[in-house]
Design a protein around this motif. Structure first.
Motif, short mmCIF file in Angstrom:
data_model
loop_
_atom_site.label_atom_id
_atom_site.label_comp_id
_atom_site.label_asym_id
_atom_site.label_seq_id
_atom_site.Cartn_x
_atom_site.Cartn_y
_atom_site.Cartn_z
N ASP A 1 55.55 42.35 45.64
CA ASP A 1 55.31 43.80 45.71
C ASP A 1 56.56 44.56 45.25
O ASP A 1 56.48 45.53 44.49
N LYS B 1 47.87 45.21 50.49
CA LYS B 1 48.87 46.08 51.11
C LYS B 1 50.05 46.24 50.14
O LYS B 1 50.33 45.35 49.35
N VAL B 2 50.72 47.38 50.25
CA VAL B 2 51.93 47.57 49.46
C VAL B 2 53.09 47.47 50.43
O VAL B 2 53.38 48.41 51.16
N ASP B 3 53.73 46.32 50.45
CA ASP B 3 54.72 46.04 51.49
C ASP B 3 56.08 45.69 50.87
O ASP B 3 56.33 44.56 50.49
N ASP C 1 51.43 41.15 45.07
CA ASP C 1 50.86 39.86 45.47
C ASP C 1 49.36 39.92 45.73
O ASP C 1 48.73 38.91 46.06
N GLY C 2 48.80 41.15 45.58
CA GLY C 2 47.35 41.28 45.65
C GLY C 2 46.73 41.07 47.03
O GLY C 2 45.55 40.75 47.13
CA CA Z 1 51.05 43.21 48.79
#
Ligand code: CA
Length: 417
Positions: free
Chosen positions: A226, A217-219, A213-214
């Motif tokens: 993501d 963060k990688v959540d 989703d940019g």
């Molecule tokens: Ca993200």
């Protein structure tokens, strides 16, 4: 109370010193004079702290996060838990490829249509497979697991059974916590350490998860985009063959030689066509050199499947043939393909003990099925096939009631003398 708890207070002060001594080999002499003991959880954590430091985890995290992990005995209960009954394909499949999952999968495919199209273009994995993985792993995010990941991984790392694997995963989890600025209490998941919408283990999360989703963060817990992009990236790295499907249900001729079945025996489609294998409507297969293996997960009375290389890729995600077929078929259903052509057969429900007794008997009779573990793995199927051939039964490797009864009624040679 576990024995290690009583020693904790004595241990705290001396842990680091002992760790340094053992590391330098200076404690060896002392060890030799002491009876051999399984390390306490506290001792184990000290060792893990050293490993974490060497792997680049900061001193702060090593002291304040890893230094405060808890031993959770129930995790080992989950790890040791054995089902009472042997899992059959019909039981597994019908619990997973459900009308609810198919409908919800279609809804999710529509909801993320454009994003999934972008992922397919970028990673080669069609959106309906991504949605199928998501549905099977967590019911599209409905069941992500609530166990504290670091406590679970530390408990498993300090257990002898798979210590090396879980120690490595624990360290990756700490690196992930640092990279993503995560809070310990929000790092929750399955008892075995899998996290988020797509249930990634720490190594997979750290290595393959993406910021779909940019937002920087990688959540995998809170972002569906993501999670979907991470699944696409992971599958591409596992070897997904863009442009190919997972496999398909097929029909077998009545005279089919079941010795040809099994994932370890891939043959060109043209070979299967020559054997009289057709699609489920009776149409001849294409004369292609594409390799496919034939699976009969419920024996000759159930469906047969031809599976391609993407099936192996699915198994690299989760090494279970039942899982692979469930993912593939659910993906097909999500894009509107029909249900299995052959109804799921009504198979006998064996307890683990009954299956073990059957395996033990085949081993006694000289048909090697490997360890009598109650699991219907490739070794068991092979031994069962050999026994069925000898008995003049259909050699599909499946322990039908007829097969089991036959095995149990044959006398073991040594005992008849
Ligand atoms: Ca993200």
């Amino acid at each position: 109370m576990p024995a290690f708890l009583s020693s904790i207070r004595y241990f705290r002060a001396s842990t680091l010193l002992l760790a340094i001594l053992s590391h330098a080999g200076l404690a060896q002499q002392q060890d030799a004079e002491m009876p051999e003991q399984t390390p306490t959880f506290e001792q184990c954590v000290v060792g893990l702290q050293q490993q974490a430091l060497s792997a680049g985890v900061s001193q702060d995290t090593v002291s304040n996060v890893l230094g405060n992990v808890n031993y959770l005995p129930k995790i080992l209960e989950y790890d040791r838990n054995q089902p009472e009954f042997v899992q059959t394909f019909p039981g597994y499949f019908s619990a997973r490829v459900t009308p609810w999952r198919i409908d919800k999968g279609r809804e999710m495919l529509a909801k993320h249509k454009e994003f999934l199209a972008k992922l397919t273009q970028q990673y080669g994995v069609p959106g309906h497979y991504l949605v199928a993985f998501w549905g099977l792993e967590t019911n599209f995010g409905g069941i992500k697991g609530k166990m504290p990941i670091l406590d679970s991984l530390a408990t498993l790392a300090c257990d002898q059974r798979r210590s090396k694997f879980f120690s490595a995963e624990l360290i990756q989890a700490l690196l992930l916590l640092e990279r993503e600025n995560l809070q310990v209490d929000t790092m929750v998941g399955s008892w075995a350490g899998a996290m988020g919408h797509t249930q990634f283990m720490p190594t997979a999360y750290l290595t393959y998860a993406k910021d779909g989703d940019g937002d920087g963060k990688v959540d995998l817990w809170n972002s569906e985009l993501d999670a979907l992009e991470s699944a696409a990236n992971f599958l591409q790295h596992l070897g997904w063959d863009a442009g190919y499907r997972w496999g398909r249900e097929v029909s077998l001729p009545t005279s089919f030689d079941y010795q040809l079945a099994g994932k370890s025996n891939p043959k060109p489609l043209s070979f299967w066509a020559k054997q009289g294998v057709t699609d489920t409507e009776g149409n001849t297969l294409s004369q292609s050199e594409l390799l496919a293996a034939l699976l009969i997960p419920a024996g000759h009375t159930g469906s047969a499947f031809l599976v391609y290389s993407n099936f192996d890729t699915i198994l690299r995600w989760n090494n279970s043939e039942y899982y692979g077929i469930a993912v593939g078929h659910l993906a097909d259903r999500i894009v509107g393909k029909g249900p299995l052509a052959k109804p799921l057969p009504d198979l006998p429900k064996y307890t683990l003990l009954e299956m073990q007794a059957f395996q033990h008997k085949l081993n006694q009779l000289g048909y090697d099925v490997g360890e009598a573990d109650g699991i219907l793995g490739p070794a068991t199927r092979k031994g069962v096939r050999a026994f069925q051939t000898k008995q003049g039964l259909i050699a599909d490797g499946y322990p039908s009631k007829e097969t089991v009864d036959a095995a149990l009624s044959v006398a073991v040679p040594e005992l008849t003398q």
